[in-house]
Design an enzyme around this catalytic site. Sequence first.
Site, short mmCIF file in Angstrom:
data_model
loop_
_atom_site.label_atom_id
_atom_site.label_comp_id
_atom_site.label_asym_id
_atom_site.label_seq_id
_atom_site.Cartn_x
_atom_site.Cartn_y
_atom_site.Cartn_z
N ARG A 29 10.27 -7.03 12.68
CA ARG A 29 8.85 -6.68 12.86
C ARG A 29 8.04 -6.95 11.59
NH1 ARG A 29 9.13 -0.88 16.01
NH2 ARG A 29 9.37 -1.71 18.13
N LYS A 35 -2.69 5.75 -4.37
CA LYS A 35 -3.79 6.68 -4.07
C LYS A 35 -3.58 8.03 -4.73
CE LYS A 35 -3.69 4.63 0.56
NZ LYS A 35 -2.25 4.53 0.87
N HIS A 87 -7.57 9.37 -2.03
CA HIS A 87 -6.96 9.34 -0.70
C HIS A 87 -7.87 9.96 0.37
CE1 HIS A 87 -2.60 9.11 0.98
NE2 HIS A 87 -3.46 8.89 1.95
N TYR A 92 3.00 9.73 -0.54
CA TYR A 92 4.10 9.16 0.26
C TYR A 92 5.47 9.39 -0.39
CZ TYR A 92 0.25 6.48 2.45
OH TYR A 92 -0.92 6.09 3.05
N ASP A 146 0.84 -1.20 0.00
CA ASP A 146 0.00 0.00 0.00
C ASP A 146 0.88 1.25 0.00
OD1 ASP A 146 -2.87 1.15 0.65
OD2 ASP A 146 -1.45 2.23 1.91
N ASN A 186 4.87 -9.34 11.85
CA ASN A 186 3.51 -8.87 11.55
C ASN A 186 2.78 -9.75 10.54
OD1 ASN A 186 4.02 -6.81 13.33
ND2 ASN A 186 4.32 -5.23 11.77
N LEU A 230 -2.08 -0.77 13.77
CA LEU A 230 -1.41 -0.96 15.07
C LEU A 230 -1.50 0.31 15.91
CD1 LEU A 230 1.80 -2.81 13.77
CD2 LEU A 230 -0.24 -3.85 14.79
N LYS A 242 2.62 -1.19 8.96
CA LYS A 242 3.88 -0.67 8.44
C LYS A 242 5.02 -0.94 9.42
CE LYS A 242 6.75 3.09 8.79
NZ LYS A 242 7.01 4.21 9.68
N SER A 243 6.17 -1.29 8.90
CA SER A 243 7.39 -1.30 9.70
C SER A 243 8.55 -1.24 8.73
CB SER A 243 7.49 -2.58 10.54
OG SER A 243 8.73 -2.59 11.20
N VAL A 244 9.67 -0.68 9.17
CA VAL A 244 10.88 -0.76 8.35
C VAL A 244 11.91 -1.68 9.01
CG1 VAL A 244 10.60 1.48 7.21
CG2 VAL A 244 11.82 1.36 9.40
N ILE A 298 -3.07 -3.26 6.92
CA ILE A 298 -1.82 -2.96 6.20
C ILE A 298 -0.79 -2.36 7.16
CG2 ILE A 298 -2.68 -2.75 3.83
CD1 ILE A 298 -3.14 0.27 4.38
P1 NAD Z 1 0.68 1.30 11.92
O1 NAD Z 1 -0.51 1.22 12.80
O2 NAD Z 1 0.90 0.26 10.90
O3 NAD Z 1 1.94 1.41 12.88
C1 NAD Z 1 3.23 1.47 12.37
C2 NAD Z 1 4.23 1.71 13.50
O4 NAD Z 1 4.04 0.76 14.53
C3 NAD Z 1 5.67 1.53 13.03
O5 NAD Z 1 6.18 2.73 12.52
C4 NAD Z 1 6.37 1.09 14.29
O6 NAD Z 1 6.71 2.21 15.08
C5 NAD Z 1 5.29 0.30 15.01
N1 NAD Z 1 5.35 -1.15 14.78
C6 NAD Z 1 5.14 -1.84 13.62
N2 NAD Z 1 5.24 -3.15 13.81
C7 NAD Z 1 5.50 -3.33 15.13
C8 NAD Z 1 5.71 -4.47 15.93
N3 NAD Z 1 5.64 -5.70 15.42
N4 NAD Z 1 5.96 -4.28 17.26
C9 NAD Z 1 6.02 -3.04 17.79
N5 NAD Z 1 5.82 -1.91 17.08
C10 NAD Z 1 5.56 -2.06 15.75
O7 NAD Z 1 0.67 2.78 11.31
P2 NAD Z 1 0.67 3.50 9.91
O8 NAD Z 1 1.98 3.41 9.24
O9 NAD Z 1 0.10 4.83 10.19
O10 NAD Z 1 -0.43 2.72 9.05
C11 NAD Z 1 -0.12 1.62 8.23
C12 NAD Z 1 -0.31 1.96 6.78
O11 NAD Z 1 -1.63 2.48 6.53
C13 NAD Z 1 0.59 3.11 6.28
O12 NAD Z 1 1.93 2.72 6.11
C14 NAD Z 1 -0.13 3.48 5.01
O13 NAD Z 1 0.16 2.55 4.00
C15 NAD Z 1 -1.59 3.38 5.45
N6 NAD Z 1 -2.14 4.68 5.88
C16 NAD Z 1 -3.12 5.24 5.12
C17 NAD Z 1 -3.68 6.45 5.47
C18 NAD Z 1 -4.78 7.02 4.63
O14 NAD Z 1 -5.14 8.19 4.82
N7 NAD Z 1 -5.32 6.26 3.70
C19 NAD Z 1 -3.26 7.13 6.62
C20 NAD Z 1 -2.25 6.54 7.39
C21 NAD Z 1 -1.72 5.31 7.02
#
Ligand code: NAD
Length: 275
Positions: free
Chosen positions: A238, A76, A109, A51, A46, A242, A191, A232-234, A230
């Site tokens: 993790r 998006k 979006h 982004y 995604d 996930n 998350l 996210k992590s880098v 969906i």
């Molecule tokens: P998320 O809820 O996926 O949280 C990501 C964060 O959680 C990471 O940066 C890290 O700090 C932590 N994390 C991840 N895996 C972990 C683990 N196993 N243990 C502990 N901590 C962990 O947050 P997000 O990135 O805001 O949302 C996910 C995806 O949703 C985004 O990357 C994007 O693709 C999408 N998104 C879309 C919109 C929209 O407006 N459509 C807005 C925000 C995000």
Amino acid sequence: MTKVPTITLNNGVEMPRLGFGVWQVSDEEAVRAVTTAVEAGYRSIDTAAAYENETGTGQAVAASGVPREELFLTTKLWNNDHGYDNALRAFDASLARLGTDYVDLYLIHWPVPRRDTYVDTWRALEKILAEGRARAIGVSNFLPAHLDRLADETSVVPAVNQIELHPQLQQAEARAAHRRLGVVTEAWSPLGQGKGLLTVPAVAAVARKHDRTPAQVVLRWHLQSGHVAIPKSVTPSRIRENIDIFGFELDDEDLAAFAALDEGRRLGPDPAEFG
Ligand code: NAD
């Protein structure tokens, strides 16, 4: 390697129920993170024009060796590209950056209701769908009233609405509207952005009970609630953690503990106002 189950969208397209998000990841980091994710078994990625990492995402996908038809790419349309002609141009630019000739899912979006352009924008997405350049089209951050307006004034019902959704913002009203209209709910920030949610004692208790991590039980809650998620992590460990959520199941007691966490509080902007 984990095989992620799919959900069938309203036009018959199959979408993985767990994908990989790349918000707040640089183009360079996206190459590494998406490569790790595909190796771990994610097939759905995604991204978004906003982004600024469609290029890195596309490079990782191309270099992965996984056939394009086995991947599910979402991008998006950003708020300043609303409008019929703008949307068509923005889509071409996204495809070029991704280095592909189609996406699996193209989303508006944000509805930006103040500008009142989302219906025209949607008509452009309908054309893209008809041309086969997106296998499915959908929206993000649309409120039930916006979905109803699309249903009244256009021909294609969005396949997906991607909304902020996690145990502390369970979105009962939006999910009911999605069920009524046949729209799949996709959870962003599943998350809770890794902030307070993962240290909530009730979440930690469910995790201990299953000998899993808090992130894994939260993602399991999404799956068992019928959403697409969906995360996210880098961080490679993790990213792998996930997706390792298919070997256990939450029971009724766990689901009741999650149900009690809803606070109705957003981490992100209010879609009625944003843009
Ligand atoms: P998320 O809820 O996926 O949280 C990501 C964060 O959680 C990471 O940066 C890290 O700090 C932590 N994390 C991840 N895996 C972990 C683990 N196993 N243990 C502990 N901590 C962990 O947050 P997000 O990135 O805001 O949302 C996910 C995806 O949703 C985004 O990357 C994007 O693709 C999408 N998104 C879309 C919109 C929209 O407006 N459509 C807005 C925000 C995000």
